[in-house]
Design a protein around this motif. Structure first.
Motif, PDB file in Angstrom:
ATOM      1  N   LEU A  44      12.441   9.998 -27.231  1.00 52.19           N
ATOM      2  CA  LEU A  44      12.530  10.458 -26.058  1.00 52.19           C
ATOM      3  C   LEU A  44      10.956  11.202 -25.960  1.00 52.19           C
ATOM      4  N   PHE A  45      10.104  10.644 -24.716  1.00 51.25           N
ATOM      5  CA  PHE A  45       9.138  11.209 -24.493  1.00 51.25           C
ATOM      6  C   PHE A  45       9.454  12.003 -23.186  1.00 51.25           C
ATOM      7  N   LEU A  46       8.926  13.468 -23.235  1.00 55.89           N
ATOM      8  CA  LEU A  46       9.326  14.228 -22.023  1.00 55.89           C
ATOM      9  C   LEU A  46       8.399  14.977 -21.735  1.00 55.89           C
ATOM     10  N   LYS A  47       8.566  15.765 -20.499  1.00 52.13           N
ATOM     11  CA  LYS A  47       7.537  16.631 -20.034  1.00 52.13           C
ATOM     12  C   LYS A  47       8.216  17.550 -19.579  1.00 52.13           C
ATOM     13  N   PRO A  48       7.499  18.811 -19.381  1.00 51.03           N
ATOM     14  CA  PRO A  48       8.162  20.048 -18.565  1.00 51.03           C
ATOM     15  C   PRO A  48       8.362  19.732 -17.370  1.00 51.03           C
ATOM     16  N   VAL A  49       9.369  20.267 -16.478  1.00 54.98           N
ATOM     17  CA  VAL A  49       9.571  20.112 -15.214  1.00 54.98           C
ATOM     18  C   VAL A  49       8.675  20.934 -14.210  1.00 54.98           C
ATOM     19  N   LYS A  50       8.702  22.240 -14.454  1.00 54.23           N
ATOM     20  CA  LYS A  50       8.142  23.157 -13.558  1.00 54.23           C
ATOM     21  C   LYS A  50       6.884  23.796 -14.000  1.00 54.23           C
ATOM     22  N   GLU A  51       6.567  23.442 -15.085  1.00 56.44           N
ATOM     23  CA  GLU A  51       5.275  24.415 -15.658  1.00 56.44           C
ATOM     24  C   GLU A  51       4.324  23.234 -16.318  1.00 56.44           C
ATOM     25  N   ALA A  52       3.118  23.736 -16.429  1.00 57.91           N
ATOM     26  CA  ALA A  52       2.225  22.836 -17.413  1.00 57.91           C
ATOM     27  C   ALA A  52       2.610  23.349 -18.708  1.00 57.91           C
ATOM     28  N   GLY A  53       2.195  22.525 -19.654  1.00 56.28           N
ATOM     29  CA  GLY A  53       2.605  22.571 -20.916  1.00 56.28           C
ATOM     30  C   GLY A  53       2.469  21.399 -21.643  1.00 56.28           C
ATOM     31  N   PRO A  54       2.665  21.537 -23.015  1.00 56.47           N
ATOM     32  CA  PRO A  54       2.630  20.314 -23.816  1.00 56.47           C
ATOM     33  C   PRO A  54       3.910  19.221 -23.588  1.00 56.47           C
ATOM     34  N   PHE A  55       3.672  17.837 -23.768  1.00 55.74           N
ATOM     35  CA  PHE A  55       4.705  17.122 -23.701  1.00 55.74           C
ATOM     36  C   PHE A  55       5.681  17.421 -24.941  1.00 55.74           C
ATOM     37  N   CYS A  56       6.861  16.482 -24.699  1.00 55.95           N
ATOM     38  CA  CYS A  56       7.660  16.571 -25.880  1.00 55.95           C
ATOM     39  C   CYS A  56       8.264  15.481 -26.230  1.00 55.95           C
ATOM     40  N   LEU A  57       8.186  15.369 -27.644  1.00 50.85           N
ATOM     41  CA  LEU A  57       8.721  13.972 -28.140  1.00 50.85           C
ATOM     42  C   LEU A  57       9.777  14.379 -29.225  1.00 50.85           C
ATOM     43  N   ALA A  58      10.998  13.623 -28.889  1.00 44.08           N
ATOM     44  CA  ALA A  58      12.294  13.835 -29.897  1.00 44.08           C
ATOM     45  C   ALA A  58      12.482  12.400 -30.547  1.00 44.08           C
ATOM     46  N   THR A  59      12.356  12.523 -31.708  1.00 36.68           N
ATOM     47  CA  THR A  59      12.914  11.453 -32.651  1.00 36.68           C
ATOM     48  C   THR A  59      14.553  11.536 -33.275  1.00 36.68           C
ATOM     49  N   LEU A  60      15.273  11.077 -32.782  1.00 33.64           N
ATOM     50  CA  LEU A  60      16.796  11.168 -32.715  1.00 33.64           C
ATOM     51  C   LEU A  60      17.431   9.886 -33.521  1.00 33.64           C
ATOM     52  N   LYS A  61      18.520  10.210 -34.016  1.00 38.17           N
ATOM     53  CA  LYS A  61      19.155   8.971 -34.883  1.00 38.17           C
ATOM     54  C   LYS A  61      19.685   8.057 -33.707  1.00 38.17           C
ATOM     55  N   LEU A  88       2.881   8.659 -21.046  1.00 38.88           N
ATOM     56  CA  LEU A  88       2.936   8.283 -22.482  1.00 38.88           C
ATOM     57  C   LEU A  88       1.671   7.656 -22.944  1.00 38.88           C
ATOM     58  N   ARG A  89       1.062   6.792 -22.167  1.00 43.49           N
ATOM     59  CA  ARG A  89      -0.183   6.214 -22.510  1.00 43.49           C
ATOM     60  C   ARG A  89      -1.376   7.068 -22.834  1.00 43.49           C
ATOM     61  N   ASP A  90      -1.339   7.914 -21.966  1.00 43.05           N
ATOM     62  CA  ASP A  90      -2.597   9.133 -22.202  1.00 43.05           C
ATOM     63  C   ASP A  90      -2.137   9.872 -23.386  1.00 43.05           C
ATOM     64  N   ALA A  91      -1.024  10.413 -23.523  1.00 39.62           N
ATOM     65  CA  ALA A  91      -0.708  11.414 -24.745  1.00 39.62           C
ATOM     66  C   ALA A  91      -0.421  10.987 -26.020  1.00 39.62           C
ATOM     67  N   LEU A  92       0.201   9.556 -26.150  1.00 38.04           N
ATOM     68  CA  LEU A  92       0.423   9.195 -27.472  1.00 38.04           C
ATOM     69  C   LEU A  92      -0.277   7.704 -27.696  1.00 38.04           C
ATOM     70  N   GLY A  93      -0.963   7.098 -26.535  1.00 34.30           N
ATOM     71  CA  GLY A  93      -1.843   5.942 -26.884  1.00 34.30           C
ATOM     72  C   GLY A  93      -0.539   4.582 -26.890  1.00 34.30           C
ATOM     73  N   VAL A  94       0.458   4.891 -26.571  1.00 30.99           N
ATOM     74  CA  VAL A  94       1.560   3.647 -26.661  1.00 30.99           C
ATOM     75  C   VAL A  94       2.121   3.364 -25.268  1.00 30.99           C
ATOM     76  N   GLU A  95       2.496   2.052 -25.207  1.00 30.59           N
ATOM     77  CA  GLU A  95       3.213   1.587 -23.897  1.00 30.59           C
ATOM     78  C   GLU A  95       4.858   1.773 -24.027  1.00 30.59           C
ATOM     79  N   PRO A  96       5.259   1.889 -22.886  1.00 30.24           N
ATOM     80  CA  PRO A  96       6.902   2.137 -23.065  1.00 30.24           C
ATOM     81  C   PRO A  96       7.474   0.951 -23.693  1.00 30.24           C
ATOM     82  N   GLY A  97       8.617   1.509 -24.529  1.00 29.70           N
ATOM     83  CA  GLY A  97       9.373   0.600 -25.362  1.00 29.70           C
ATOM     84  C   GLY A  97       8.597   0.711 -26.827  1.00 29.70           C
ATOM     85  N   SER A  98       7.582   1.253 -26.927  1.00 31.11           N
ATOM     86  CA  SER A  98       6.907   1.482 -28.323  1.00 31.11           C
ATOM     87  C   SER A  98       6.900   3.100 -28.630  1.00 31.11           C
ATOM     88  N   VAL A  99       7.749   3.815 -28.248  1.00 28.80           N
ATOM     89  CA  VAL A  99       7.416   5.330 -28.336  1.00 28.80           C
ATOM     90  C   VAL A  99       8.087   5.449 -29.760  1.00 28.80           C
TER      91      VAL A  99
END
Length: 167
Positions: A44-61, A88-99
């Protein structure tokens, strides 16, 4: 040539890559994994809703069911939403489906917060994740993934997500 695979090799980390047709979801990946025993994940590639800040990546079972906001609370992140394809492209350099956690090779330390599901981190089986594209999967031991990402300057937060699971 693949930046992530080249960097793994340069770090002396064993990885095995299996080529397959493009898969965009966990359900689609089930059709191509007969030659890939081990742990499989969803990302899951996520971003904060109300504040600027780092993106969030979660690798889950792969079968983990948790709301993104419960995940954010457990990780100590602010309220989050799904990031856009452009982000996603800007932060991780990948396309959707390739996170993939290997996308962190394209992120500066601190630009993306990373959480790894304890069910993966504590396993001895190889973890299969995309090597920056969804037409292949790469097996890497979870402890080696952590060591690799930490060596790049990324903090790896391991979380037990069983308490945040939804049914």
């Amino acid at each position: 040539m693949n930046k992530a695979l080249d960097m793994l090799a340069a770090a002396g980390i064993a990885a095995r890559t299996h080529e397959h047709r493009a898969v965009f979801t966990v359900a689609e990946s089930e059709e191509v994994r007969h030659e890939m025993p081990g742990l499989h994940c969803k990302n899951l590639f996520l971003k904060p809703v109300k504040e600027a800040g780092p993106f969030c990546l979660a690798t889950l079972k792969e079968d983990r069911r948790v709301s993104v906001n419960q995940l954010a609370r457990l990780a100590g992140w602010p309220r989050v939403s799904m990031a856009s394809a452009d982000e996603l492209r800007d932060a991780l350099g990948v396309e959707p489906g390739s996170v993939t956690p290997l996308g962190l090779v394209n992120a500066a330390p601190g630009a993306v917060r990373f959480v790894l599901d304890a069910a993966i981190a504590e396993g001895d089986d190889p973890l299969w994740c995309h090597p920056l594209r969804n037409t292949a999967s790469t097996a890497i031991l979870p402890r080696d993934l952590r060591r690799f990402l930490e060596g790049l300057g990324h903090q790896v937060l391991v979380l037990d997500l069983t308490e945040g699971e939804t049914r």
